[in-house]
Design a protein around this motif. Sequence first.
Motif, PDB file in Angstrom:
ATOM      1  N   ALA A 197      -7.811   9.678   0.032  1.00  0.00           N
ATOM      2  CA  ALA A 197      -6.824   8.875  -0.194  1.00  0.00           C
ATOM      3  C   ALA A 197      -5.915   9.085  -1.606  1.00  0.00           C
ATOM      4  O   ALA A 197      -6.787   9.263  -2.596  1.00  0.00           O
ATOM      5  CB  ALA A 197      -7.517   7.540   0.080  1.00  0.00           C
ATOM      6  N   SER A 198      -4.970   8.428  -1.629  1.00  0.00           N
ATOM      7  CA  SER A 198      -4.148   8.422  -2.994  1.00  0.00           C
ATOM      8  C   SER A 198      -4.611   7.332  -3.692  1.00  0.00           C
ATOM      9  O   SER A 198      -5.619   6.299  -3.033  1.00  0.00           O
ATOM     10  CB  SER A 198      -2.762   8.371  -2.645  1.00  0.00           C
ATOM     11  N   ASP A 199      -4.311   7.059  -4.870  1.00  0.00           N
ATOM     12  CA  ASP A 199      -4.547   5.863  -5.792  1.00  0.00           C
ATOM     13  C   ASP A 199      -3.863   4.738  -5.142  1.00  0.00           C
ATOM     14  O   ASP A 199      -4.411   3.395  -5.440  1.00  0.00           O
ATOM     15  CB  ASP A 199      -3.909   6.042  -7.079  1.00  0.00           C
ATOM     16  N   TRP A 200      -2.965   4.759  -4.145  1.00  0.00           N
ATOM     17  CA  TRP A 200      -2.524   3.591  -3.436  1.00  0.00           C
ATOM     18  C   TRP A 200      -3.029   3.458  -1.996  1.00  0.00           C
ATOM     19  O   TRP A 200      -2.850   2.193  -1.407  1.00  0.00           O
ATOM     20  CB  TRP A 200      -1.103   3.605  -3.422  1.00  0.00           C
ATOM     21  N   GLY A 201      -3.984   4.329  -1.606  1.00  0.00           N
ATOM     22  CA  GLY A 201      -4.165   4.541  -0.073  1.00  0.00           C
ATOM     23  C   GLY A 201      -5.828   3.978  -0.043  1.00  0.00           C
ATOM     24  O   GLY A 201      -6.265   3.262  -0.833  1.00  0.00           O
ATOM     25  N   LEU A 202      -6.307   3.846   1.269  1.00  0.00           N
ATOM     26  CA  LEU A 202      -7.497   3.499   1.661  1.00  0.00           C
ATOM     27  C   LEU A 202      -8.440   4.585   2.482  1.00  0.00           C
ATOM     28  O   LEU A 202      -7.796   5.375   2.869  1.00  0.00           O
ATOM     29  CB  LEU A 202      -7.397   2.102   2.692  1.00  0.00           C
ATOM     30  N   ASN A 203      -9.678   4.437   2.278  1.00  0.00           N
ATOM     31  CA  ASN A 203     -10.532   5.382   2.905  1.00  0.00           C
ATOM     32  C   ASN A 203     -10.629   4.693   4.352  1.00  0.00           C
ATOM     33  O   ASN A 203     -11.127   3.749   4.750  1.00  0.00           O
ATOM     34  CB  ASN A 203     -11.752   5.460   2.434  1.00  0.00           C
ATOM     35  N   LEU A 204     -10.099   5.621   5.123  1.00  0.00           N
ATOM     36  CA  LEU A 204     -10.375   4.986   6.617  1.00  0.00           C
ATOM     37  C   LEU A 204     -10.816   5.813   7.566  1.00  0.00           C
ATOM     38  O   LEU A 204     -11.181   7.159   7.457  1.00  0.00           O
ATOM     39  CB  LEU A 204      -8.787   4.915   7.156  1.00  0.00           C
ATOM     40  N   ARG A 205     -11.545   5.530   8.854  1.00  0.00           N
ATOM     41  CA  ARG A 205     -11.929   6.016   9.462  1.00  0.00           C
ATOM     42  C   ARG A 205     -11.136   6.021  11.195  1.00  0.00           C
ATOM     43  O   ARG A 205     -10.764   4.690  11.246  1.00  0.00           O
ATOM     44  CB  ARG A 205     -13.638   5.711   9.990  1.00  0.00           C
ATOM     45  N   MET A 206     -11.226   6.932  11.649  1.00  0.00           N
ATOM     46  CA  MET A 206     -10.438   6.802  13.082  1.00  0.00           C
ATOM     47  C   MET A 206     -11.125   7.307  14.311  1.00  0.00           C
ATOM     48  O   MET A 206     -12.090   8.274  14.247  1.00  0.00           O
ATOM     49  CB  MET A 206      -9.106   7.794  12.798  1.00  0.00           C
ATOM     50  N   LYS A 260       0.919  12.325   1.511  1.00  0.00           N
ATOM     51  CA  LYS A 260       0.302  13.287   2.400  1.00  0.00           C
ATOM     52  C   LYS A 260      -0.937  12.444   2.419  1.00  0.00           C
ATOM     53  O   LYS A 260      -1.519  12.807   3.654  1.00  0.00           O
ATOM     54  CB  LYS A 260       0.435  14.767   1.775  1.00  0.00           C
ATOM     55  N   ALA A 261      -1.662  12.010   1.413  1.00  0.00           N
ATOM     56  CA  ALA A 261      -3.063  11.688   1.589  1.00  0.00           C
ATOM     57  C   ALA A 261      -3.265  10.453   2.227  1.00  0.00           C
ATOM     58  O   ALA A 261      -4.463  10.085   2.685  1.00  0.00           O
ATOM     59  CB  ALA A 261      -3.790  11.574   0.193  1.00  0.00           C
ATOM     60  N   ASP A 262      -2.217   9.635   2.689  1.00  0.00           N
ATOM     61  CA  ASP A 262      -2.151   8.564   3.294  1.00  0.00           C
ATOM     62  C   ASP A 262      -1.660   8.374   4.567  1.00  0.00           C
ATOM     63  O   ASP A 262      -1.136   7.204   5.119  1.00  0.00           O
ATOM     64  CB  ASP A 262      -1.709   7.315   2.434  1.00  0.00           C
ATOM     65  N   LEU A 264      -1.114   5.620  11.111  1.00  0.00           N
ATOM     66  CA  LEU A 264      -1.690   5.812  12.568  1.00  0.00           C
ATOM     67  C   LEU A 264      -2.540   4.646  13.212  1.00  0.00           C
ATOM     68  O   LEU A 264      -3.189   3.765  12.406  1.00  0.00           O
ATOM     69  CB  LEU A 264      -2.732   6.881  12.468  1.00  0.00           C
ATOM     70  N   PRO A 265      -2.513   4.327  14.555  1.00  0.00           N
ATOM     71  CA  PRO A 265      -3.237   3.287  15.120  1.00  0.00           C
ATOM     72  C   PRO A 265      -4.690   3.669  15.297  1.00  0.00           C
ATOM     73  O   PRO A 265      -4.956   4.868  15.139  1.00  0.00           O
ATOM     74  CB  PRO A 265      -2.446   2.953  16.381  1.00  0.00           C
TER      75      PRO A 265
END
Length: 321
Positions: A22-31, A104-106, A111-112
Amino acid sequence: MLFRSNFRRLAREEIENALRAASDWGLNLRMNFDLFDQLEVYVRGDHIGRRIQRSWRTWYRTQVTEVPAYRRLAVVFRLNPSQQVQEGLNARSIFLKLFKNVPKADIDMMLPGTSIRMSLVDQGKILFPTISGLGLTVFKVIQGTLLLVFSGIQGILAFLIFLAGTMGYGAKSIFGYLNTKNKYQLSVTKSLYYQNLDSNAGVIHRILDEAEEQEFRETVIAYYLLWRDAPIGGWSLDDFDAAIERKFEAVFQTKLNFEIDDAVIKLQRLQLATVTPQGRWHPERIATATKRLRDSHQELLHPELHSPYFRPPQPVHDSQS
């Protein structure tokens, strides 16, 4: 249409790499990939974007950071009928989404089927007060039981007041967890709102327009360089391809894999260039090429004029004029 618009499909490994970062603006997500019968992600336009950020390292002063990103990102998916999905969604439908300027990191944020993964810091902020509050509550319950046995009404009241305060502390921890989760969800919603370009049918129309633009650009670039730089003997296909890629690298300082085979097919179809039996390509004169492009454009706008059954309207004579 996506390939003709010069998109490329991301492999499953590239999507999973984005989920782990994740970038500094993104979140850690699981899918949950099991939600989908099919999921495809297409990207175009690798570039370095710039974002403004503040951090404690710079004493919260603004700082411009370079972020690798995609100019366009398209998502195509169909839901798995065997999975429990949101009510009102048809599992047989195909859904399309188009986004712009996605780091690219976000890409996982676009994505749903993703859920938020709390960071260790956030988990500590929530779990430590909750566990400590629970332990303190258990201790006070035991202490209160002893007070009921060995003290009077004042000890009981003091115990009840302290127990209420401890329960309130636990409730505060729970609401802190909910607020943190809502904050993350708001970040995802904000990204989807500002970076979304189109959905479903709108994506098809937009991609069709972009495919036409990409085809036009390829044709014009190929004709222009062939007309301007090719020697009298013409260019071979390899020389043609290499000359265009060198020109792009010199002007834009970036490497390009030009689709020369597709470009020369369009040059032939529009009669803008000819090829000798020896495989040497020659451009048509500017005046000839311009006339053929104009005629082709008019045929697209008014196909009825080029039909063998077309009869021009007869002039109407007014006897009084």
